[in-house]
Motif scaffolding. Structure first.
Motif, PDB file in Angstrom:
ATOM      1  N   ARG A  57     -10.345  -5.394  -3.614  1.00 21.27           N
ATOM      2  CA  ARG A  57      -9.803  -5.832  -2.013  1.00 21.27           C
ATOM      3  C   ARG A  57     -10.439  -6.162  -1.152  1.00 21.27           C
ATOM      4  O   ARG A  57     -10.228  -6.664  -0.694  1.00 21.27           O
TER       5      ARG A  57
ATOM      6  N   HIS B  86      -6.674   1.821 -10.086  1.00 21.79           N
ATOM      7  CA  HIS B  86      -6.801   1.139  -8.882  1.00 21.79           C
ATOM      8  C   HIS B  86      -7.430   1.634  -7.753  1.00 21.79           C
ATOM      9  O   HIS B  86      -8.510   1.290  -6.810  1.00 21.79           O
TER      10      HIS B  86
ATOM     11  N   GLU C  74       0.846   3.788  -2.914  1.00 18.15           N
ATOM     12  CA  GLU C  74       0.635   5.485  -2.812  1.00 18.15           C
ATOM     13  C   GLU C  74       1.818   6.375  -3.069  1.00 18.15           C
ATOM     14  O   GLU C  74       1.176   7.423  -3.638  1.00 18.15           O
TER      15      GLU C  74
ATOM     16  N   GLU D  39     -11.187  -1.085  -6.286  1.00 16.13           N
ATOM     17  CA  GLU D  39     -10.652  -1.095  -4.569  1.00 16.13           C
ATOM     18  C   GLU D  39     -12.037  -2.295  -4.158  1.00 16.13           C
ATOM     19  O   GLU D  39     -12.280  -2.596  -3.422  1.00 16.13           O
TER      20      GLU D  39
ATOM     21  N   THR E 216       1.001  -1.250   0.056  1.00 16.82           N
ATOM     22  CA  THR E 216      -0.284  -0.317  -0.202  1.00 16.82           C
ATOM     23  C   THR E 216       0.760   1.251   0.062  1.00 16.82           C
ATOM     24  O   THR E 216       0.400   2.253  -0.820  1.00 16.82           O
TER      25      THR E 216
END
Ligand code: FAQ
Length: 307
Positions: A295, A288, A97, A292, A93
């Motif tokens: 995930r 991404h 980022e 979501e 993560t």
């Protein structure tokens, strides 16, 4: 007298014993690896975009199936590399980022547009070719998980390189328009591929230390020269030319001499000002965000299984 952790580390590096995730390592060594491996992973992931652009327009079913497989391999490479970087204590993560907020880099080459089918050939031949030149020595890098990940990646890259060359070979034996498309694509991708090896050694802040730690086995300029030497011969098989009037075999050096690199362009592209930097990052952020729910679903599934 017992050795200090630093002496143990140094002696392992000297003796070519791999450093493993639980071994003591200098903080700087860890940071250098996280930087390099995560940037390498980001390059594979962002690197899917220029070729992804041509999947729906591939000229035959065979070309389409091969291109899909290649792009899928690149996703796989990115995932192995994120896993290798995670063994150093930085989460995926966090790395993602850093890509999205512009703190982490990815290879300059993926900021150029793919405007013709021939670009699929030039990317395979030149971009994967440059990637292999840089990555084969990384199979012997001093950090175990990175070195092991590179073995499979290199095998796949070598298939990618050959499929790219074969696309160009087919075009080079085609009509006048196809030959023109082939040469035009080589002209556009040559210099950006030469730049992929990074700044020249005297302008590379990380090379000297990375060579001492055996993270890098060759300098940027050494690898670039090997790449030029190989491509200068291979381009003859295509009956095409490389766009460099100063490219010339040097009998004394036993290498090809080549013209000056436009470093201004290189630094501009890696600081975010290349032709496609914004488009590439926007596409990654969008993918991404839209992923979501996947995930969340995967986490919910894993939680249910743990229970
Ligand atoms: N692009 O001191 P150095 C692929 C940065 S994979 C952007 O020389 P270092 C597969 C560098 O990060 C391609 N930035 O640094 C594929 C540093 O910035 P920082 C990727 C670059 O690390 C094919 C600064 O400049 N491969 O293509 C570039 O010792 C087809 C100073 O540079 C790898 O990542 C560049 N070209 O050497 C996928 C291989 N060059 O971090 C899809 C692993 C330099 O201080 C389709 N990486 N920079 O802000 C390496 O071998 C090294 O990291 C180098 C750079 C050689 C790239």
């Amino acid at each position: 007298m017992a050795l200090t952790p630093e002496q143990v580390f140094d002696s392992k590096v000297d003796q070519e014993i791999r450093i493993e995730p639980r071994d003591w390592m200098p903080d700087k060594y860890r940071q250098t690896l996280v930087r390099q491996i995560s940037q390498h992973a980001h390059s594979e992931i962002v690197g899917m975009l220029p070729e992804g652009n041509w999947i729906t327009r591939a000229p035959s079913l065979r070309r389409k199936a091969t291109l899909i497989a290649k792009v899928q391999d690149e996703a796989g490479h990115g995932l192995y590399l994120y896993s290798a970087a995670e063994t150093l204590g930085t989460s995926r993560t966090e790395m993602i980022e850093q890509l999205h907020n512009g703190k982490a880099k990815y290879s300059s080459i993926f900021n150029y547009p793919t405007i013709s089918w021939a670009d699929m050939g030039a990317i395979g031949w030149l971009v994967d070719g440059a990637a292999i030149m840089n990555q084969v020595p990384l199979c012997r890098t001093s950090y175990g998980p990175y070195a092991r990940a590179m073995v499979r990646i290199c095998k796949e890259e070598s298939f990618h390189q050959r499929q790219g060359f074969e696309i160009l070979l087919t075009l080079s034996r085609g009509t006048e328009a196809q030959r023109h498309m082939c040469q035009d694509s080589i002209n556009r991708w040559w210099w950006p591929s030469v730049m992929m090896f990074g700044p020249s050694d005297d302008a590379s802040p990380h090379t000297a230390q990375s060579m001492k730690w055996k993270i890098k086995r060759f300098t940027n300029d050494e690898l670039r020269q090997k790449f030029v030497d190989i491509c200068a011969e291979q381009v003859k098989l295509l009956g095409m030319t490389l766009p460099d009037p100063l490219l010339n075999w040097n009998e004394v050096r036993q290498h090809y001499d080549f013209g000056p690199i436009n470093w201004e362009e290189f630094w501009s592209v890696i600081s975010g000002n290349g032709p496609c930097n914004k488009e590439r990052l926007d596409a990654r952020v969008k993918a991404h965000e839209e992923g979501e729910w996947v995930r969340q679903a995967a986490n919910a599934y894993a939680k249910k299984h743990r229970q």
